[in-house]
Write a protein that holds these residues in place. Structure first.
Motif, short mmCIF file in Angstrom:
data_model
loop_
_atom_site.label_atom_id
_atom_site.label_comp_id
_atom_site.label_asym_id
_atom_site.label_seq_id
_atom_site.Cartn_x
_atom_site.Cartn_y
_atom_site.Cartn_z
N GLN A 98 4.37 1.44 -9.37
CA GLN A 98 2.98 1.73 -9.01
C GLN A 98 2.68 1.20 -7.62
O GLN A 98 1.96 1.81 -6.84
N PHE A 99 3.20 0.03 -7.31
CA PHE A 99 3.02 -0.57 -5.99
C PHE A 99 3.54 0.38 -4.91
O PHE A 99 2.87 0.60 -3.90
N ALA A 100 4.72 0.95 -5.11
CA ALA A 100 5.29 1.86 -4.12
C ALA A 100 4.41 3.09 -3.95
O ALA A 100 4.21 3.57 -2.82
N ARG A 101 3.87 3.61 -5.04
CA ARG A 101 2.97 4.77 -4.93
C ARG A 101 1.74 4.44 -4.10
O ARG A 101 1.30 5.24 -3.28
N THR A 102 1.19 3.28 -4.33
CA THR A 102 0.01 2.85 -3.57
C THR A 102 0.35 2.74 -2.09
O THR A 102 -0.42 3.16 -1.23
#
Length: 192
Positions: A164-168
């Motif tokens: 999720q961090f990478a998507r953000t």
């Protein structure tokens, strides 16, 4: 008169689509159950099974965990010594390189951290969490160095792994996506 659709009436896929519309920064993935954040204080030690003596591997993991605790306590010199000792015992364990890179980042030694992250990514082919974590960490360093195309590549790979961090981060480095998401959020806020 519009019909209200409850979540129980929707398939899992439909729920994900609606969630991506209403919460564009909180996309879900069935690939990984939890998010991977490079600044997380949760120690990331692989449960790998190297071709080495079990006692040596156990000692290496204990040294690595001690290094993580020392780094969290901001005792970076001692943490780095612990990571080095762990690497002397098991020089091919990706998680040690990944965790040492975090300590190096905290010490402001970004170039050395990048070297460790490159090694961690190379060695972490079968260690899903370590590879994803190292990709996110390297993407953050690339972003800090204004190497956005390199950061994007790492964040895309980590996002495919479920981070999720990478998507953000991908949204943040894409100004068009960020603007579109902001406009979409504002439009839906007005509808509420």
């Amino acid at each position: 008169m519009p019909q209200t659709i409850t979540k129980s009436c929707l398939s899992e896929h439909d729920q994900q689509v609606l969630n991506s519309v209403f919460n564009p920064l909180e996309l879900t993935s069935s690939l990984a159950p939890r998010d991977i954040n490079p600044d997380s204080s949760i120690p990331l030690v692989d449960n790998d099974d190297e071709n080495c003596d079990v006692k040596i591997l156990e000692n290496s993991k204990l040294l690595e965990l001690e290094g993580v605790k020392l780094a969290e306590a901001k005792n970076l010199d001692k943490a780095l010594k612990m990571f080095n000792e762990a690497l002397n015992l098991t020089p091919n364990r990706a998680s040690i390189y990944n965790n040492r890179a975090q300590a190096l980042r905290l010490a402001g030694r970004d170039e050395e951290a990048l070297q460790d992250l490159n090694i961690a990514i190379e060695y972490a082919d079968v260690q899903f969490k370590t590879k994803c974590h190292a990709l996110c960490q390297r993407g953050v360093l690339y972003r800090k160095q204004d190497k956005l195309s390199d950061a994007k590549i790492d964040f895309e790979e980590a996002a495919k792994m479920g981070s999720q961090f990478a998507r953000t981060q991908l949204v943040e480095i894409n100004p068009f996506a960020a603007l579109c998401n902001q406009m979409l959020r504002e439009a839906f806020d007005k509808l509420k």
